[in-house]
Design a protein around this motif. Structure first.
Motif, PDB file in Angstrom:
ATOM      1  N   PHE A   1      42.598  57.782  58.945  1.00  0.00           N
ATOM      2  CA  PHE A   1      43.943  57.237  58.924  1.00  0.00           C
ATOM      3  C   PHE A   1      43.965  55.799  59.404  1.00  0.00           C
ATOM      4  O   PHE A   1      44.724  54.964  58.882  1.00  0.00           O
ATOM      5  N   ALA A   2      43.160  55.490  60.406  1.00  0.00           N
ATOM      6  CA  ALA A   2      43.122  54.120  60.912  1.00  0.00           C
ATOM      7  C   ALA A   2      42.618  53.156  59.843  1.00  0.00           C
ATOM      8  O   ALA A   2      43.152  52.049  59.686  1.00  0.00           O
ATOM      9  N   GLN A   3      41.596  53.563  59.098  1.00  0.00           N
ATOM     10  CA  GLN A   3      41.087  52.718  58.019  1.00  0.00           C
ATOM     11  C   GLN A   3      42.135  52.498  56.936  1.00  0.00           C
ATOM     12  O   GLN A   3      42.236  51.407  56.375  1.00  0.00           O
ATOM     13  N   TYR A   4      42.923  53.548  56.656  1.00  0.00           N
ATOM     14  CA  TYR A   4      43.950  53.424  55.621  1.00  0.00           C
ATOM     15  C   TYR A   4      45.018  52.408  56.026  1.00  0.00           C
ATOM     16  O   TYR A   4      45.397  51.526  55.246  1.00  0.00           O
ATOM     17  N   PHE A   5      45.502  52.504  57.255  1.00  0.00           N
ATOM     18  CA  PHE A   5      46.563  51.597  57.699  1.00  0.00           C
ATOM     19  C   PHE A   5      46.027  50.182  57.928  1.00  0.00           C
ATOM     20  O   PHE A   5      46.715  49.198  57.655  1.00  0.00           O
ATOM     21  N   ASN A   6      44.803  50.075  58.419  1.00  0.00           N
ATOM     22  CA  ASN A   6      44.245  48.745  58.648  1.00  0.00           C
ATOM     23  C   ASN A   6      43.957  48.016  57.336  1.00  0.00           C
ATOM     24  O   ASN A   6      43.966  46.781  57.293  1.00  0.00           O
ATOM     25  N   SER A   7      43.702  48.774  56.265  1.00  0.00           N
ATOM     26  CA  SER A   7      43.418  48.144  54.980  1.00  0.00           C
ATOM     27  C   SER A   7      44.640  47.436  54.402  1.00  0.00           C
ATOM     28  O   SER A   7      44.504  46.561  53.544  1.00  0.00           O
ATOM     29  N   ARG A   8      45.834  47.803  54.880  1.00  0.00           N
ATOM     30  CA  ARG A   8      47.058  47.183  54.361  1.00  0.00           C
ATOM     31  C   ARG A   8      47.459  45.949  55.154  1.00  0.00           C
ATOM     32  O   ARG A   8      48.383  45.234  54.775  1.00  0.00           O
ATOM     33  N   ASP A   9      46.780  45.721  56.283  1.00  0.00           N
ATOM     34  CA  ASP A   9      47.120  44.554  57.094  1.00  0.00           C
ATOM     35  C   ASP A   9      46.588  43.274  56.441  1.00  0.00           C
ATOM     36  O   ASP A   9      45.458  43.242  55.925  1.00  0.00           O
ATOM     37  N   LYS A  10      47.402  42.244  56.463  1.00  0.00           N
ATOM     38  CA  LYS A  10      47.018  40.942  55.933  1.00  0.00           C
ATOM     39  C   LYS A  10      46.954  39.936  57.085  1.00  0.00           C
ATOM     40  O   LYS A  10      47.911  39.800  57.852  1.00  0.00           O
ATOM     41  N   GLU A  11      45.820  39.288  57.193  1.00  0.00           N
ATOM     42  CA  GLU A  11      45.625  38.338  58.288  1.00  0.00           C
ATOM     43  C   GLU A  11      46.458  37.077  58.047  1.00  0.00           C
ATOM     44  O   GLU A  11      46.412  36.481  56.970  1.00  0.00           O
ATOM     45  N   ARG A  12      47.220  36.717  59.042  1.00  0.00           N
ATOM     46  CA  ARG A  12      48.047  35.514  58.968  1.00  0.00           C
ATOM     47  C   ARG A  12      47.856  34.712  60.259  1.00  0.00           C
ATOM     48  O   ARG A  12      47.906  35.279  61.358  1.00  0.00           O
TER      49      ARG A  12
END
Length: 353
Positions: free
Chosen positions: A326-337
């Motif tokens: 689950f952590a990998q799934y949610f972290n994959s949607r994060d965009k670095e800004r």
């Protein structure tokens, strides 16, 4: 029960009547007769006058037994196992022989050789309906979704070919299984702020709220809050909300005997090293009930308790793998800004609700 049915029939013919409870102190003779009827002790002191009847005081009709002519999916397999009867088609007969290798008949009871447990009792349509009533709506019921319901029935030692499809169909017809929320609290993901989702909440009268931006720990974790016990209580109580203390033990029992996706085990098994025997296994009897041996069961239970630490470690490994997934799934949607000092940002103002 026969006399109770007779009384109910007589009361149905009366337009108006009053039922009055007589205290035990004022009804000692009847109370003594009730105790004598449920025991083998004879009133040697002759304190109560007893009249012995050679026939029933009411006329009882002989029960009419109805023969179930519903087609049973096990009939071709049972015919082959018992009498080596094949089907008319050669190809279908070959399929039947291959399929029958996984089935056997013990003392007239049909079983399937399972992978999760040695023997699974094969049930017909009538018995499957009773299983749904007991497992989903009975003492151990928690109104689970279709796949969880079929797994729970399978874990109790029962099987039929369409159990997944029938479980989904049962859940769709059960009002308590289809409980819609009145309020949804989500993180600040864009999928929860779309116009499509807002229109959906508006049509169904659902209040939409967001977690606070000032508390980043809550973002992405609101849906992980365990509301199983609360939701199950609502499904059990329906209108009688004040009776939740009496129903709480049933809800806890259903929770402990339901397999958790995160661990792959039931909470009961992680404590005692084995699965609990549920009331539904009384009728029709599961294989572990018909083949129950007290001494052998105690020995196996002691061995399971000795090995329970290994089972718990494996469960913790599955739990960690589930959380990592689950952590990998949610972290994959994060965009670095990246922001520099002095950059302008858009401040979002949330409604009061």
């Amino acid at each position: 029960m026969a006399y109770l049915s007779k009384i109910k029939d007589l009361l149905a013919q009366i337009k108006r009547y009053t039922i009055q409870q007589i205290p035990r102190k004022q009804n000692a003779t009847t109370d003594e007769l009730a105790r004598l009827a449920n025991s083998v002790v004879v009133d040697k002191a002759n304190l109560v006058f007893i009249e012995y009847l050679d026939r029933s005081s009411i006329n009882l009709l002989e029960p009419i037994l109805q023969i179930d002519n519903t087609p049973f999916w096990m009939t071709p397999i049972a015919s082959y196992l018992d009498h080596r009867i094949l089907l008319n088609s050669h190809n279908e007969s070959r399929k039947l022989i291959r399929k029958a290798a996984r089935y056997l008949i013990l003392d007239g009871v049909k079983y399937r050789r399972g992978f999760s447990m040695p023997l699974l009792r094969c049930v017909n349509q009538t018995e499957s309906r009773r299983l749904f009533e007991e497992v989903d709506e009975g003492f151990c019921g928690n109104h689970a979704e279709g796949q969880s319901l079929s797994k729970k029935i399978l874990g109790q030692g029962y099987f039929w070919t369409t159990m997944n499809e029938d479980s989904i169909s049962h859940v769709r017809k059960c009002d308590n299984c289809l409980v819609y929320p009145t309020k949804i609290v989500s993180d600040n993901g864009i999928q929860f702020d779309s116009q499509l989702f807002i229109d959906f909440c508006t049509r169904h009268g659902i209040t939409k709220s967001f977690s606070a931006v000032s508390h980043p720990q809550a973002n992405g974790q609101v849906e992980a809050v365990n509301k199983t016990l609360k939701d199950t209580l609502k499904k059990h109580l329906e209108e009688a909300k004040k009776n939740w203390p009496e129903r709480l033990p049933e809800v806890l029992w259903s929770y402990k005997t339901t397999e958790r996706t995160t661990t792959g085990d039931t909470p009961f098994a992680l404590i005692y090293g084995c699965e609990a025997m549920m009331p539904v296994e009384v009728t029709p009897q599961s294989h572990r009930r018909t083949a129950y041996d007290q001494d052998g069961n105690h020995k196996l239970l002691a061995e399971s308790l000795d090995q329970i630490e290994e089972r718990r470690k494996k469960s913790n490994i599955r739990l960690a793998a589930h959380q990592q997934k689950f952590a990998q799934y949610f972290n994959s949607r994060d965009k670095e800004r990246k922001f520099d000092i002095g950059d302008l940002v858009l401040r979002r103002i949330f409604p009061e609700n």
